[in-house]
Design an enzyme around this catalytic site. Structure first.
Site, PDB file in Angstrom:
ATOM      1  N   HIS A 182     -35.229  32.016 -30.088  1.00 55.13           N
ATOM      2  CA  HIS A 182     -34.642  30.561 -30.535  1.00 55.13           C
ATOM      3  C   HIS A 182     -33.397  30.250 -29.714  1.00 55.13           C
ATOM      4  CE1 HIS A 182     -37.560  30.672 -34.190  1.00 55.13           C
ATOM      5  NE2 HIS A 182     -37.428  32.049 -34.001  1.00 55.13           N
ATOM      6  N   TYR A 183     -32.959  29.102 -29.794  1.00 55.79           N
ATOM      7  CA  TYR A 183     -31.719  28.880 -29.594  1.00 55.79           C
ATOM      8  C   TYR A 183     -31.163  28.128 -30.788  1.00 55.79           C
ATOM      9  CZ  TYR A 183     -33.060  24.184 -27.858  1.00 55.79           C
ATOM     10  OH  TYR A 183     -33.833  23.112 -27.654  1.00 55.79           O
ATOM     11  N   THR A 184     -29.902  28.119 -31.381  1.00 56.29           N
ATOM     12  CA  THR A 184     -29.312  27.469 -32.582  1.00 56.29           C
ATOM     13  C   THR A 184     -29.046  26.093 -32.277  1.00 56.29           C
ATOM     14  OG1 THR A 184     -27.201  28.088 -31.964  1.00 56.29           O
ATOM     15  CG2 THR A 184     -28.297  29.554 -33.265  1.00 56.29           C
ATOM     16  N   GLU A 201     -32.004  34.526 -32.920  1.00 54.20           N
ATOM     17  CA  GLU A 201     -31.459  33.260 -32.554  1.00 54.20           C
ATOM     18  C   GLU A 201     -30.503  33.568 -31.475  1.00 54.20           C
ATOM     19  OE1 GLU A 201     -31.863  30.202 -33.475  1.00 54.20           O
ATOM     20  OE2 GLU A 201     -32.999  30.080 -35.357  1.00 54.20           O
ATOM     21  N   HIS A 205     -40.030  29.943 -29.578  1.00 51.13           N
ATOM     22  CA  HIS A 205     -40.276  29.226 -30.720  1.00 51.13           C
ATOM     23  C   HIS A 205     -41.463  28.051 -30.231  1.00 51.13           C
ATOM     24  CE1 HIS A 205     -38.630  27.182 -34.508  1.00 51.13           C
ATOM     25  NE2 HIS A 205     -40.046  27.476 -34.930  1.00 51.13           N
ATOM     26  N   ASP A 209     -37.316  25.217 -28.124  1.00 52.46           N
ATOM     27  CA  ASP A 209     -36.104  26.345 -27.784  1.00 52.46           C
ATOM     28  C   ASP A 209     -37.254  27.437 -27.694  1.00 52.46           C
ATOM     29  OD1 ASP A 209     -37.040  25.993 -30.577  1.00 52.46           O
ATOM     30  OD2 ASP A 209     -35.746  27.593 -31.228  1.00 52.46           O
TER      31      ASP A 209
END
Length: 276
Positions: free
Chosen positions: A56-58, A120, A163, A173
């Site tokens: 994921h990215y945040t 993440e 994700h 993401d």
């Protein structure tokens, strides 16, 4: 909330063997009574809870990410910082479910919180309207961590996903700037297609694709793993799936339109990873 840090310079010895030798007796006592537990026998019919790795990215900065992932009803097992001298933060024990995937599916598996490790990465995502590049050291740290987890839990390349792969109708993401090809070519992590096979399919479908039923294209996407309904129309759900597929495997153009190159890549991946 206590936050554990993980040194990537010495990653493999940090945790004990996830499947240690079991033997001997122990006693369980509580207010009801006591029983003796014997561990001399081990069943062959078992596997790890951890069957997927989800990236994921945040979409927010480091401090905001730590606050959100530790104080709110969302979490991940690991957080990779965007500051070079930071450790990787270990937020949820790998044996427990982190709340990172939400409504999700891949092939026959749904609700991937139950069966995945979530990572993440601190990155701005596309909040500003354009995707933000990752930092080189972040990709190296992700590679170390993913390899460690994949080796530890025997997670196959086909189960290392973004994700957006498992939730294509609502997530983007880790986005098109996440270098999946680099992870594959440099570290043998994740999936990628063979270029010669892709070129062969491009030649084969250069004139055939425009005459192909939409349902056949949807079935090919579903065969690869995406959750998609076979509707036979170019509906929004199909375009969303194509777009996240392009994020992952053809990031130079993620229009959401099924062109010959995209379809050739899809066919090449299915030939490589889904021959059955």
């Amino acid at each position: 909330t206590e936050i554990y840090t993980l040194s990537l310079h010495d990653a493999l010895p940090i945790y004990p063997n996830p499947n240690p030798v079991r033997s001997g007796n122990q006693t369980i006592r509580n207010s009801i009574g006591n029983i003796t537990i014997n561990s001399d026998y081990t069943s062959e019919g078992q596997n790890y809870r951890q069957r997927f790795i989800i990236l994921h990215y945040t979409a927010i900065g480091k401090e905001g990410s730590l606050k959100t992932l530790t104080k709110e009803e969302v979490s991940a097992h690991y957080l990779v910082s965007d500051q070079k001298n930071d450790p990787v933060y270990y937020l949820v024990d790998e044996s427990k479910r982190a709340w990172h995937a939400g409504a999700s599916e891949w092939k026959t598996t749904k609700n991937l919180n139950d069966s995945s490790v979530g990572i993440e990465i601190v990155n701005g995502g596309d909040v500003s309207g354009t995707f933000v590049p990752y930092k080189d050291f972040q990709i190296k740290e992700v590679a170390v961590l993913v390899k460690y987890l994949a080796d530890k839990y025997e997670i196959p390349a086909t189960n290392i996903l973004g994700h957006s792969d498992i939730a294509p109708q609502r997530k983007s993401d880790p986005g098109p700037l996440f270098p999946w090809k680099e992870l594959y070519t440099k570290y043998n992590i994740g999936m990628w297609y063979d270029n010669d096979t892709k070129n062969n399919y491009e030649r084969e479908y250069s004139t055939k694709l425009s005459m192909m039923p939409v349902s056949e294209i949807q079935r090919e996407l579903n065969k690869f793993g995406y959750g998609i309904s076979i509707t036979g129309t170019w509906d929004k759900q199909t375009k969303n799936v194509i777009k996240v597929f392009q994020h992952h495997f053809r990031p130079s153009n993620y229009s959401g339109e099924m062109d010959v190159e995209t379809f050739a890549i899809l066919k090449a991946l299915n030939e490589k990873y889904n021959k059955k």
